[in-house]
Design an enzyme around this catalytic site. Structure first.
Site, PDB file in Angstrom:
ATOM      1  N   THR A   1       0.950  -1.327  -0.139  1.00 55.92           N
ATOM      2  CA  THR A   1      -0.023  -0.213   0.108  1.00 55.92           C
ATOM      3  C   THR A   1       1.133   1.397  -0.045  1.00 55.92           C
ATOM      4  O   THR A   1       1.850   1.332   0.759  1.00 55.92           O
ATOM      5  CB  THR A   1      -0.999  -0.039   1.130  1.00 55.92           C
TER       6      THR A   1
ATOM      7  N   HIS B   1       1.424 -12.459  13.184  1.00 52.18           N
ATOM      8  CA  HIS B   1       2.259 -13.090  14.171  1.00 52.18           C
ATOM      9  C   HIS B   1       2.187 -14.684  14.327  1.00 52.18           C
ATOM     10  O   HIS B   1       3.009 -15.124  15.038  1.00 52.18           O
ATOM     11  CB  HIS B   1       2.383 -12.323  15.489  1.00 52.18           C
TER      12      HIS B   1
END
Length: 187
Positions: free
Chosen positions: A107, A159
């Site tokens: 992005t 994660h």
């Protein structure tokens, strides 16, 4: 240096194709960032192709079409593909196929003046790279403080798949490639 040559060919040369190229090279080295969780089968799926979603700001909101096989495309081809997808997005001509099979997302909030952000992962992908606006800032070069250009990068990761150290190594590799664009040709 090559911006005018690209314009003569009808292409807009920006930093984004170089960033995409650097990301594809780094993803080959840090494969956990190019993966996804398969919760139904309790496994992680490593992708061996590099289809990078590029966030495009439109009047109707943000969309993320995918550029397939970024690792196999030249900077010129990436420039062309970015222009095509951005125009399709603005014209509301994107199809479902334009959104499929992404393995990672970039992005670029720098294109609208942003410096830093917290990019949101495009599920089921494992990570997203945020690119800020290039800024003139004081930097140390040969033990002297001089004006330099800096490119803020930020990253979000899942994660469950990627730890912070791996993400830091990935960003470091991307930065190294962008600091020496010739390396993009040799990698």
């Amino acid at each position: 240096k090559y911006k005018d040559d690209y314009e003569k060919r009808g292409l807009k040369l920006s930093y984004l194709p170089f960033i995409l190229k650097a990301v594809a090279i780094a993803l080959k080295e840090f494969q956990s960032l190019n993966s996804q969780m398969d919760l139904e089968n309790d496994r992680m799926i490593l992708k061996h192709y590099y289809n990078i979603g590029v966030a495009v700001d439109t009047d109707d909101g943000l969309v993320v079409p995918v550029i397939r096989d970024v690792d196999k495309l030249s900077v010129a081809q990436l420039s062309e593909r970015i222009m095509e997808l951005a125009q399709k997005a603005r014209d509301r001509q994107l199809t479902l196929d334009d959104f499929k099979d992404g393995t990672f997302t970039v992005t670029n909030y720098g294109s609208i003046g942003g410096t830093f952000g917290v990019p949101v992962i495009n599920y089921p992908q494992a990570a997203i790279l945020g690119v800020g606006r290039i800024l003139k800032t004081p930097v140390v070069k040969d033990d002297q403080v001089v004006v330099g250009h800096t490119l803020p990068l930020s990253m979000s990761v899942d994660h469950r798949i990627v730890d912070g150290a791996e993400a830091a190594r990935f960003i470091s590799r991307v930065m190294g490639l962008l600091n020496d664009p010739t390396a993009l040709l040799l990698a």
